[in-house]
Every structure is written in structure tokens, then in C-alpha cells.
Design a protein around this motif. Structure first.
Motif, mmCIF file in Angstrom:
data_model
loop_
_atom_site.group_PDB
_atom_site.id
_atom_site.type_symbol
_atom_site.label_atom_id
_atom_site.label_comp_id
_atom_site.label_asym_id
_atom_site.label_seq_id
_atom_site.Cartn_x
_atom_site.Cartn_y
_atom_site.Cartn_z
ATOM 1 N N VAL A 80 0.848 -1.327 0.015
ATOM 2 C CA VAL A 80 -0.061 0.101 -0.053
ATOM 3 C C VAL A 80 0.945 1.333 -0.061
ATOM 4 C CG1 VAL A 80 -1.763 1.245 1.224
ATOM 5 C CG2 VAL A 80 -1.971 -1.087 1.056
ATOM 6 N N ARG A 81 2.003 1.203 0.847
ATOM 7 C CA ARG A 81 2.863 2.362 0.739
ATOM 8 C C ARG A 81 3.229 2.792 -0.432
ATOM 9 N NH1 ARG A 81 5.746 1.195 6.446
ATOM 10 N NH2 ARG A 81 4.395 2.532 7.709
ATOM 11 N N HIS A 82 3.818 1.552 -1.323
ATOM 12 C CA HIS A 82 4.385 1.766 -2.698
ATOM 13 C C HIS A 82 3.244 2.418 -3.676
ATOM 14 C CE1 HIS A 82 7.691 -0.795 -1.479
ATOM 15 N NE2 HIS A 82 8.337 0.325 -1.536
ATOM 16 N N TRP A 83 2.109 1.902 -3.375
ATOM 17 C CA TRP A 83 0.816 2.172 -4.249
ATOM 18 C C TRP A 83 0.867 3.645 -4.004
ATOM 19 C CZ3 TRP A 83 -4.307 -0.668 -4.586
ATOM 20 C CH2 TRP A 83 -5.205 0.024 -5.272
ATOM 21 N N LEU A 84 0.697 4.095 -3.009
ATOM 22 C CA LEU A 84 0.230 5.471 -2.537
ATOM 23 C C LEU A 84 1.559 6.383 -3.119
ATOM 24 C CD1 LEU A 84 -0.800 5.219 1.215
ATOM 25 C CD2 LEU A 84 -2.234 5.796 -0.802
ATOM 26 N N ALA A 85 2.851 6.010 -2.865
ATOM 27 C CA ALA A 85 3.883 6.853 -3.311
ATOM 28 C C ALA A 85 3.920 6.967 -4.796
ATOM 29 C CB ALA A 85 5.207 6.228 -2.772
ATOM 30 N N ASP A 86 3.518 6.071 -5.356
ATOM 31 C CA ASP A 86 3.653 6.171 -7.109
ATOM 32 C C ASP A 86 2.402 6.921 -7.274
ATOM 33 O OD1 ASP A 86 5.357 4.097 -7.167
ATOM 34 O OD2 ASP A 86 4.215 2.549 -7.874
ATOM 35 N N MET A 87 1.356 7.264 -6.620
ATOM 36 C CA MET A 87 0.457 8.142 -6.840
ATOM 37 C C MET A 87 0.680 9.735 -6.304
ATOM 38 S SD MET A 87 -3.251 6.319 -6.652
ATOM 39 C CE MET A 87 -2.980 5.783 -4.752
ATOM 40 N N ALA A 113 8.817 -0.590 19.531
ATOM 41 C CA ALA A 113 9.396 0.463 19.158
ATOM 42 C C ALA A 113 8.358 1.796 19.781
ATOM 43 C CB ALA A 113 9.584 0.545 17.892
ATOM 44 N N HIS A 114 7.338 1.788 20.508
ATOM 45 C CA HIS A 114 6.650 2.722 20.934
ATOM 46 C C HIS A 114 6.136 3.270 19.578
ATOM 47 C CE1 HIS A 114 7.578 2.611 24.986
ATOM 48 N NE2 HIS A 114 8.562 2.216 24.823
ATOM 49 N N GLU A 115 5.853 2.661 18.760
ATOM 50 C CA GLU A 115 5.179 3.093 17.149
ATOM 51 C C GLU A 115 3.616 2.862 17.219
ATOM 52 O OE1 GLU A 115 6.639 1.811 13.586
ATOM 53 O OE2 GLU A 115 8.663 1.821 14.237
ATOM 54 N N ALA A 116 2.892 4.218 17.090
ATOM 55 C CA ALA A 116 1.468 4.013 16.924
ATOM 56 C C ALA A 116 1.219 3.261 16.042
ATOM 57 C CB ALA A 116 0.911 5.401 17.200
ATOM 58 N N PRO A 117 -0.170 2.409 15.620
ATOM 59 C CA PRO A 117 -0.485 1.932 14.617
ATOM 60 C C PRO A 117 -1.094 3.051 13.620
ATOM 61 C CG PRO A 117 -1.959 1.191 16.370
ATOM 62 C CD PRO A 117 -1.161 2.138 17.060
ATOM 63 N N GLY A 118 -0.777 2.920 12.433
ATOM 64 C CA GLY A 118 -1.243 3.972 11.256
ATOM 65 C C GLY A 118 -2.304 3.380 10.477
ATOM 66 N N GLN A 119 -2.641 4.378 9.654
ATOM 67 C CA GLN A 119 -3.776 4.235 8.558
ATOM 68 C C GLN A 119 -3.306 2.764 7.581
ATOM 69 O OE1 GLN A 119 -6.591 7.136 7.848
ATOM 70 N NE2 GLN A 119 -5.144 8.431 7.519
ATOM 71 N N VAL A 120 -1.991 2.715 7.224
ATOM 72 C CA VAL A 120 -1.619 1.755 6.462
ATOM 73 C C VAL A 120 -1.770 0.500 6.937
ATOM 74 C CG1 VAL A 120 -0.089 2.971 4.738
ATOM 75 C CG2 VAL A 120 0.874 1.975 6.927
ATOM 76 N N SER A 125 -6.774 -0.731 4.032
ATOM 77 C CA SER A 125 -5.887 0.340 3.349
ATOM 78 C C SER A 125 -5.783 -0.058 1.934
ATOM 79 C CB SER A 125 -4.667 0.617 4.042
ATOM 80 O OG SER A 125 -3.751 -0.554 3.961
ATOM 81 N N GLY A 126 -5.875 -1.156 1.360
ATOM 82 C CA GLY A 126 -5.776 -1.188 -0.191
ATOM 83 C C GLY A 126 -6.981 -0.928 -0.686
#
Lengths: 321, 321
Positions: A80-87, A113-120, A125-126
Motif C-alpha cells: 500500500v505504501r508503494h502504491w500511495l507513493a506512486d500516486m 518501538a513505541h510506534e502507534a498503529p497507522g492508517q496503512v 488500506s488497500g
């Protein structure tokens, strides 16, 4: 349809509605085929239809992600990250909301890693990347989950045409997209149309075949490791696109049989919808009841925290045969 | 009894059985009062009864832990650890199996420290500490979850006497202890007996009052922060011991009314059992429907991942009034 036993007694029971549709119409039905249901995520291939019909060129992996309720493993998140980046877009352009990854390793790594969940990481998300792709193609505004947005108007039109019914209404899904209601029969009819759509054709027919075949080609993208959709697609003895929806919905598209299946567990339980779709696929001769993917959903021992077998999830007498 | 709506439509429905018992017998009933059910954790006060009747002297905090399905927060884990240590025992003497803590902070801290969940984190660890205390008092062997062990024989005898019914069988619970079946009426009858038991008496009557009052005195020990049992006990306008059980069971003991309540959602859904017990407590005048603890279970908006209100969990027409 389905019951949970414990010891020698039945502990809980699940009622439901199911329809098997072939080219001739309703081939089999249980419960109330006219029951109005929300398909939830089971209709993501319908929600992706306007995107492919519009002629947006996508590799089959992205078509599968658009139809996915993925578990937010690295495979899905990076796709999904790559798809978004390509757009030329980013995670902030999504409107699905954040959700913790359902992939245990990734979820634990993010907690460490104390990382919050993201929308991806959201299982939708797809689908939302697909909505953004159509938004971009149409040159429409960013609020693509608004029911009056061109994307959602196109989704509703496609949904009503393919189910063959006017939708009696919509609710907002867990990811904020409108989810249009139909009958169990309407949803099965839509799946039968996906099953009978011819490859290589243009327009709607070609788009339906392309989405169906993308799901069949990429079962790991549609859900993930250990998930019912993924395991059942891989296990079926005939090509099958199989998709779950929240609140006890399941659909199956069987192109070589020209068959579509839709079911809804009345109380919304996923354990029962997974068992019921496995039971129907076995009944249709599309799934070996002894395959591990079937055994994990139907007739499966309930194992407690100490590893002891304490009961079973199984089909009730009379269902499906 | 309970339904989940989305948009303007009903998405899922939950049927169930419930009985309100007072000194005169069945005061109110819904569904099938003769339905045979597994009480699961809702009957922990019955499972603790032989321990207190045997004269084992326990502070009320430990009585509450013996009746608890706690969420494995530090409060609960430390309480059970100290109890085990005071008996010269340790976590390995428990037979409930490991379970991840349901307390988010503790669970995440353990993931960060690469610590595996332990048996003390299991929501049933207090019940099992109680079983170990009775085992020790009786000088019995360590396999205290065996249905033929003196502890479980004593539990079965007490269970059948207080429900007023021969149990038709048992299954093994998530924590490996036998769980004896009874009718919804039998479970309500047992709760009514807890409600009418006199304080300060000896024998069974005194033991029942002591366990009931320990639950009422320590709602945080019985479940935990944000949990339905804890919040509803604190919210009721009359003293109440309230306890959930897996697969959609709830009970309530209302000593000032001399009333006992038991309910089972047929499909096993917790969201529905929480809504149903709140609805019955409101109906009995024991709970203000506008109290936040009631509002969070009944008529509560379903909020999606983006924070949008998309539906409601609510009582169906005709239930409970």
C-alpha cells in the motif's frame, strides 16, 4: 447453521442465511434469502469495480490489495505504501483510520518501538488506496468516503447493477466508507456474475474477471497468513475467490462452476461464518473436508489455554445437507 | 433481546434466555428458562463456596479474587502471587494455563521486556488459588482440576445443592476446571440464594454471604478498570454482585431485593450479554439508564476506527419490558 459444543452438551448456536446462485438462479438457500444484510468487506471487489472499469491500469497485486481485508503484515503495508507513493500520495491521504497490525510479529515490534498503529495498517488500506486511485483518475476532491463523492456514487451504481437490486440504504463501515445494503440473494447474484464474467473482455465484464482473477492469484494479499480467506482459497479444489466481511458475512466466487455464494450469520459471529462457508464449499464439492484449512474451521476442536480439547465448532444437523 | 444497528438498518441480532428469581420463585423470564447452559465464569462464587464453608480463613480481598475473572492487571497479579506465596506455593502449582494480561499497559510492558504471559495473568488465577487453598486444607493431591479430585467433587455437590438441580453434565472450561451445566433457572435460583443468605451465620449461609459481600466490597478485584462487572457493580443504586461468564452469560445478586438474575445469549456474544444485563438491571430499577456504565453497554454508539458513530447496540422491542 453452526454450533459450539463443550463436553457432551451444545453451548452456543448460530443461525444464518445463505444462498448459492448459478446461471439459472438460486440453486440452494438456507435461512431467509431475502434477509437484508450489510456485505461489509465481503463486497470489496464490487467497491473496486468502478476503478478497473474506468480503465485505470493496475498490476494484479494492487487489484488484490484493493479487494483485501489484509492483516497489516509487512507484505500488505509495503504494498500500500508503494502504491500511495506512486500516486504522489502518502498515508495521511487515507481516510480509513489507524488500526493495530493483526500480524503478531509486526504488532509486537511496533509496541517495542513505541510506534502507534497507522492508517496503512488498517485492514482496509488497500481498498482506500483504490478509492484514491479512482479519485485521482476522476480529478475529484479528497473526501472520497462521502456518499455524495463521485467515487461512492460510482460504487453505489455498480453495486446496485451487479446485485440486481436497489440498495435499501447504507451504513458507514469500520473504515468510514459507505457500505450499501442488499439481500443475501443480491449479494450471491453479484458473486455469480463475478464467477461467470469472461476474461479479456472490455468494460464491466473484463473488470469483474480481472478483479476475481487477481484475488485468486494472490490469496496472501487478500487476507494473510493463517486467515480463513487465504487458506480456503489455497485449499479449494477449483479456483475460488473467497472473502469475509465483518459481522458474520462470507462470499465465494467459483468461476469454473459459474457459481456465487453469499452467507450472513444473524448474530455476526466470525467463527460461525468461517465454519459455514467451509461447510458450503465442502457441500459443493469444492473443498476436501479433511484438508487442514477446512478442519481448522469446521469440526475443529476448541482448545483451551492449557492446550486441552474442550469442545468443537461444527455444523448443526441439516446444514448444509 | 439485543441488536446491533448500522445506518438505518439492523445489522445483527442476539437471542437469549433470562430469569429473575425472588424468594417466591421465578419473577420474570425471557426466552427459555429451562435452557441448559454452562455458567462458565459466572459461577465462580459457587466454585469458591466449598473453600469458605470448610472454614478456611481468608481476607475479603482473596475471596473476591477467588470469584474474579480479572484482567491480569498488577493489582490482580500481585494479589494472587502473594496468596500463593503465603501458602508456600508458586505460579507453577496453578493449572489454569498462561494468558496474556488484558491490561494494556502491563501487556505492552511485558511485550517490550520479551516476557511471556504467565499463569498468574490468566483471568481465572484467583479461582485457581482458591482451589489450591482448599486442596491444601484437605491434604489432597495436586491435580485439583480433575473432576474426581476432592475439590471438584465438593464444587459439584455445592453447585447442585444451590442450583437445586442435578447437573446434566460438565465441560472443561478455558482454565481446565470442570464447569457444571444447569438450566438458566437453576443459575438464577443459585444467585437468589446468594442474595438472601444472612451475614454472620455459619456454614453455607454465612459462606454465601461472605463471598457475595466480598464481591460487592471489591469490584476492581472481580474484573478491572473499564470492565462491565466492575463498572456495573459500582453504578448500581442498590448493592449488587455482578459477574460475567464466557459465551454470553451474566448473573447478578441483589441482596437488598432478595433477587438473583441469570442470562445466557444463545450465540455466546459478550457485547449482547453486557447489554442484556444492563437492560434487566435498568428494568429492575437497580441501575440508572443514563449512568455512563449503563450507557457504555446499552444504546451505546458503535464508533469506528476513524472515531465516527456508525451504529448502536440496543435492546430489541419488547425486551426487557
Amino acid at each position: 447453521m453452526i454450533r459450539a459444543t463443550r463436553g457432551d452438551l451444545v453451548e452456543s448456536t448460530h443461525r444464518g442465511h445463505a444462498v448459492v446462485m448459478d446461471a439459472g438462479g438460486i440453486a440452494m438457500a438456507w435461512g431467509d434469502p431475502d434477509a437484508v444484510i450489510y456485505p461489509r468487506s465481503s463486497c470489496k471487489m464490487l467497491q473496486a469495480l468502478p476503478l478497473i472499469e474506468a480503465g485505470v491500469d493496475l498490476p494484479s497485486e494492487r487489484m488484490a490489495l484493493a479487494c483485501a481485508s489484509h492483516q497489516g503484515a509487512a507484505l500488505h503495508v509495503e504494498g500500500v505504501r508503494h502504491w500511495l507513493a506512486d500516486m504522489g500520495l502518502g498515508e495521511d491521504d487515507l481516510m480509513c483510520g489507524p488500526e493495530p497490525s493483526r500480524d503478531t510479529d509486526l504488532r509486537h515490534a511496533m509496541i517495542r518501538a513505541h510506534e502507534a498503529p497507522g492508517q496503512v495498517h488498517n485492514n482496509c488500506s488497500g481498498k482506500h488506496a483504490g478509492f484514491l486511485a479512482l479519485t485521482r483518475h476522476l480529478g475529484a476532491g479528497p473526501a472520497y468516503v462521502d456518499p455524495d463523492h463521485p467515487v461512492q456514487k460510482a460504487v453505489r451504481a455498480a453495486f446496485e447493477e451487479v446485485t440486481g437490486e436497489d440498495s435499501p440504504g447504507f451504513g458507514f463501515d469500520g473504515c468510514s466508507a459507505p457500505n450499501f445494503a442488499t439481500t443475501t440473494t443480491g449479494l450471491a447474484r453479484a458473486m455469480q456474475r463475478f464467477a461467470s464474467a469472461g476474461q479479456g473482455g472490455g468494460g464491466r465484464d473484463g473488470a469483474m474477471a480481472a478483479l476475481r482473477d487477481a484475488m485468486i492469484a494472490h490469496p496472501m494479499l487478500v487476507a494473510g497468513e493463517g486467515r480463513a480467506c487465504t487458506e480456503l482459497m489455497a485449499a479449494c479444489t477449483t479456483p475460488a475467490a473467497i472473502k469475509t466481511g465483518a459481522e458474520g458475512v462470507f462470499v465465494a466466487i467459483l468461476p469454473e462452476r459459474g457459481m456465487g455464494v453469499a452467507l450472513k450469520i444473524a448474530d455476526g459471529a466470525t467463527r460461525a461464518s468461517e465454519a459455514a462457508i467451509a461447510a458450503i464449499l465442502v457441500h459443493l464439492g469444492a473443498l476436501d473436508p479433511e484438508h487442514p484449512a477446512a478442519r481448522r474451521r469446521l469440526g475443529v476442536p476448541i482448545v483451551n489455554r492449557a492446550g486441552l480439547e474442550v469442545g468443537r465448532i461444527e455444523a448443526m444437523a441439516g446444514f448444509p445437507a
